[in-house]
Design a protein around this motif. Structure first.
Motif, PDB file in Angstrom:
ATOM      1  N   PHE A   6      44.423  38.442  39.189  1.00 29.51           N
ATOM      2  CA  PHE A   6      43.072  38.798  38.753  1.00 29.51           C
ATOM      3  C   PHE A   6      43.062  39.346  37.343  1.00 29.51           C
ATOM      4  O   PHE A   6      42.115  39.111  36.592  1.00 29.51           O
ATOM      5  N   ARG A   7      44.126  40.083  36.968  1.00 32.80           N
ATOM      6  CA  ARG A   7      44.145  40.680  35.638  1.00 32.80           C
ATOM      7  C   ARG A   7      44.102  39.597  34.569  1.00 32.80           C
ATOM      8  O   ARG A   7      43.268  39.627  33.658  1.00 32.80           O
ATOM      9  N   GLU A  67      43.072  48.878  32.584  1.00 34.76           N
ATOM     10  CA  GLU A  67      41.855  48.086  32.530  1.00 34.76           C
ATOM     11  C   GLU A  67      41.667  47.240  33.781  1.00 34.76           C
ATOM     12  O   GLU A  67      40.556  46.787  34.069  1.00 34.76           O
ATOM     13  N   SER A  68      42.762  47.013  34.547  1.00 30.89           N
ATOM     14  CA  SER A  68      42.701  45.977  35.580  1.00 30.89           C
ATOM     15  C   SER A  68      41.638  46.274  36.633  1.00 30.89           C
ATOM     16  O   SER A  68      40.990  45.342  37.108  1.00 30.89           O
ATOM     17  N   ILE A 119      28.376  27.747  32.433  1.00 29.08           N
ATOM     18  CA  ILE A 119      29.486  28.591  32.876  1.00 29.08           C
ATOM     19  C   ILE A 119      29.783  28.286  34.335  1.00 29.08           C
ATOM     20  O   ILE A 119      28.884  28.332  35.176  1.00 29.08           O
ATOM     21  N   VAL A 131      48.067  40.377  24.220  1.00 27.40           N
ATOM     22  CA  VAL A 131      48.430  41.511  25.070  1.00 27.40           C
ATOM     23  C   VAL A 131      48.562  41.080  26.529  1.00 27.40           C
ATOM     24  O   VAL A 131      49.501  41.482  27.213  1.00 27.40           O
ATOM     25  N   GLN A 132      47.642  40.216  27.012  1.00 25.05           N
ATOM     26  CA  GLN A 132      47.714  39.825  28.420  1.00 25.05           C
ATOM     27  C   GLN A 132      48.947  38.984  28.714  1.00 25.05           C
ATOM     28  O   GLN A 132      49.559  39.129  29.777  1.00 25.05           O
ATOM     29  N   ALA A 146      46.075  47.884  29.098  1.00 26.04           N
ATOM     30  CA  ALA A 146      45.769  46.633  29.787  1.00 26.04           C
ATOM     31  C   ALA A 146      45.929  46.807  31.288  1.00 26.04           C
ATOM     32  O   ALA A 146      45.190  46.218  32.075  1.00 26.04           O
ATOM     33  N   ILE A 147      46.908  47.640  31.694  1.00 26.14           N
ATOM     34  CA  ILE A 147      47.109  47.861  33.131  1.00 26.14           C
ATOM     35  C   ILE A 147      45.985  48.727  33.689  1.00 26.14           C
ATOM     36  O   ILE A 147      45.458  48.465  34.769  1.00 26.14           O
ATOM     37  N   LEU A 151      31.224  38.234  37.977  1.00 24.47           N
ATOM     38  CA  LEU A 151      31.120  36.832  37.569  1.00 24.47           C
ATOM     39  C   LEU A 151      30.954  35.929  38.772  1.00 24.47           C
ATOM     40  O   LEU A 151      30.201  34.946  38.724  1.00 24.47           O
ATOM     41  N   ILE A 152      31.648  36.283  39.881  1.00 31.71           N
ATOM     42  CA  ILE A 152      31.502  35.456  41.093  1.00 31.71           C
ATOM     43  C   ILE A 152      30.070  35.563  41.611  1.00 31.71           C
ATOM     44  O   ILE A 152      29.465  34.563  42.015  1.00 31.71           O
ATOM     45  N   ILE A 160      38.603  45.015  35.399  1.00 28.15           N
ATOM     46  CA  ILE A 160      38.589  43.552  35.424  1.00 28.15           C
ATOM     47  C   ILE A 160      38.250  43.048  36.824  1.00 28.15           C
ATOM     48  O   ILE A 160      37.560  42.033  36.976  1.00 28.15           O
ATOM     49  N   TYR A 161      38.723  43.765  37.875  1.00 26.27           N
ATOM     50  CA  TYR A 161      38.361  43.345  39.238  1.00 26.27           C
ATOM     51  C   TYR A 161      36.846  43.368  39.380  1.00 26.27           C
ATOM     52  O   TYR A 161      36.240  42.426  39.912  1.00 26.27           O
ATOM     53  N   PHE A 203      27.876  33.507  38.835  1.00 28.14           N
ATOM     54  CA  PHE A 203      28.078  32.077  38.589  1.00 28.14           C
ATOM     55  C   PHE A 203      28.750  31.356  39.747  1.00 28.14           C
ATOM     56  O   PHE A 203      28.867  30.137  39.709  1.00 28.14           O
ATOM     57  N   GLY A 204      29.230  32.093  40.762  1.00 25.59           N
ATOM     58  CA  GLY A 204      30.031  31.448  41.822  1.00 25.59           C
ATOM     59  C   GLY A 204      29.165  30.645  42.782  1.00 25.59           C
ATOM     60  O   GLY A 204      27.976  30.784  42.878  1.00 25.59           O
ATOM     61  N   VAL A 208      51.662  41.477  28.912  1.00 22.72           N
ATOM     62  CA  VAL A 208      51.569  42.318  30.107  1.00 22.72           C
ATOM     63  C   VAL A 208      52.035  41.548  31.337  1.00 22.72           C
ATOM     64  O   VAL A 208      52.792  42.061  32.160  1.00 22.72           O
ATOM     65  N   ILE A 212      32.958  28.923  37.448  1.00 19.36           N
ATOM     66  CA  ILE A 212      34.252  29.544  37.739  1.00 19.36           C
ATOM     67  C   ILE A 212      35.298  28.481  38.018  1.00 19.36           C
ATOM     68  O   ILE A 212      36.437  28.590  37.581  1.00 19.36           O
ATOM     69  N   PHE A 247      49.054  49.802  24.214  1.00 19.08           N
ATOM     70  CA  PHE A 247      48.277  48.606  24.553  1.00 19.08           C
ATOM     71  C   PHE A 247      48.600  48.119  25.959  1.00 19.08           C
ATOM     72  O   PHE A 247      47.709  47.741  26.724  1.00 19.08           O
ATOM     73  N   VAL A 248      49.896  48.134  26.307  1.00 24.73           N
ATOM     74  CA  VAL A 248      50.283  47.635  27.632  1.00 24.73           C
ATOM     75  C   VAL A 248      49.687  48.517  28.718  1.00 24.73           C
ATOM     76  O   VAL A 248      49.086  48.026  29.679  1.00 24.73           O
ATOM     77  N   PHE A 287      38.962  34.607  31.387  1.00 27.25           N
ATOM     78  CA  PHE A 287      37.673  34.016  31.726  1.00 27.25           C
ATOM     79  C   PHE A 287      36.535  34.849  31.139  1.00 27.25           C
ATOM     80  O   PHE A 287      35.568  34.296  30.583  1.00 27.25           O
ATOM     81  N   LEU A 295      34.714  43.092  37.085  1.00 26.89           N
ATOM     82  CA  LEU A 295      34.158  42.013  36.269  1.00 26.89           C
ATOM     83  C   LEU A 295      34.256  40.673  36.989  1.00 26.89           C
ATOM     84  O   LEU A 295      33.297  39.876  36.980  1.00 26.89           O
ATOM     85  N   VAL A 296      35.407  40.430  37.645  1.00 28.64           N
ATOM     86  CA  VAL A 296      35.580  39.162  38.373  1.00 28.64           C
ATOM     87  C   VAL A 296      34.536  39.057  39.480  1.00 28.64           C
ATOM     88  O   VAL A 296      33.890  38.010  39.653  1.00 28.64           O
TER      89      VAL A 296
END
Lengths: 252, 75
Positions: free
Chosen positions: A184-185, B59-60, A5, A222-223, B56-57, B70-71, B63-64, B74-75, A226, A7, B52-53, A191, B66-67
């Motif tokens: 980022f979204r 959720e963001s 994995i 969906v993404q 997803a918003i 991950l950094i 997701i931040y 694995f970064g 969006v 990035i 759903f939309v 990812f 999560l990013v």
């Protein structure tokens, strides 16, 4: 076995000093695929449509009526529709292409172990950032075109009262945050989907990863929707003229 | 502590705390959507894509987190 994995996308080879990454190859392949489909449909248009033409017509008509319902006028919708539909179709194809079976097995022999030839195009932050910059810059250009250069700057630097000045500065931060939040979204979702699928395959190779794949298909669609819809909504907001401005324009 | 251990703890904390907000938000969205569909079942086809939309918003922020996780990993 070790999980592979990273990035950053893997560099497959160099053309002079230009690094060719696996996600670059796949985004070019996706563009080529979309262009080929366009030409095939363009040169085989019929009055009685076949299957391919039917599907395309449904997609185009539905998304156009959606754009019109969001932005409110036919004239504006015609201007925004190409950008909206291109973003949607490109991201959708790029995401859905990750579910072609067997592509993950393709790999090149590299210096430190095998390099996968395939990588989801949207799991490369550079790609997503470019798409985001296109959409955010378009929003700024639309805002300048609608409000005029001074009206546009006046939104951010307002000297009527300390509170309005502060709110204007906050608006600048808000515009910059759009870049981060949009990119980022999309990047995070795709990812994370890849990583989740890989970890699940690593833990339990049979049957258990399937529901996560379904979840991945849902996220992929969906993404894409969006991202395109948020671009559309930002453009709609930027292109609306507020009422006091209308009064101002009428009195001038 | 070793760097690897600190990284693992940081990643766990980041995603664990970051998932709380979006989870609550998505729960509220789903419950409201269900309520609306229950009250007026004919509009379910209109509400579901909107749900759903908005999810997803919402959720963001998750997701931040999560990013960032991950950094860290694995970064």
């Amino acid at each position: 076995m070790e999980l592979n994995i990273s990035i950053a996308p893997d560099i497959l080879f160099y053309i002079r000093s230009f690094p060719v990454t696996n996600s670059l190859i796949w985004s070019l392949a996706i563009s080529g695929f979309l262009i080929a489909i366009t030409f095939v449909i363009r040169f085989s248009l019929k009055t009685v449509p076949g299957k391919l033409q039917n599907i395309t017509e449904i997609i185009i008509e539905e998304s156009f009526s959606f754009v019109r319902s969001v932005i409110g006028s036919e004239e504006k919708a015609k201007k925004v529709f190409p950008l909206f539909c291109t973003l949607f179709l490109f991201i959708l194809t790029a995401n859905v292409f990750t579910f072609i079976p067997g592509q993950a097995a393709l790999s090149l022999r590299g210096g430190n172990g095998p390099l996968p030839v395939f990588r989801a195009a949207m799991a490369d932050y550079g790609m997503v950032l470019v798409l985001t910059m296109i959409s955010v810059l378009t929003v700024q250009i639309v805002a300048i075109a609608v409000h005029g250069p001074f009206g546009y700057l006046g939104k951010f630097f307002n000297f009527q009262s300390p509170l309005k000045f502060f709110l204007g500065l906050m608006d600048i931060v808000g515009e910059l945050a759009k870049v981060l939040s949009l990119s980022f979204r999309l990047f995070g979702n795709i990812f994370a989907g890849e990583v989740l699928g890989m970890v699940m395959l690593f833990l339990i190779p049979f049957i258990v990863p399937l529901p996560f794949m379904f979840l991945g298909v849902l996220t992929a669609v969906v993404q894409a929707f969006v991202f395109a819809t948020l671009t559309l909504v930002f453009i709609t907001l930027a292109s609306e003229i507020e009422e006091d401005e209308l009064v101002e324009q009428a009195s001038m | 502590m070793e760097t690897e251990a600190v990284k693992a703890i940081a990643a766990g904390l980041a995603i664990g705390l970051g998932a709380i907000g979006p989870a609550i938000g998505e729960g509220i969205i789903a419950s409201k959507a269900m309520e609306a569909i229950g009250r007026n079942p004919e509009v379910s086809s209109k509400i579901t894509p909107l749900m759903f939309v908005t999810m997803a918003i919402t959720e963001s922020t998750g997701i931040y987190a999560l990013v960032i996780t991950l950094i860290i990993l694995f970064g």
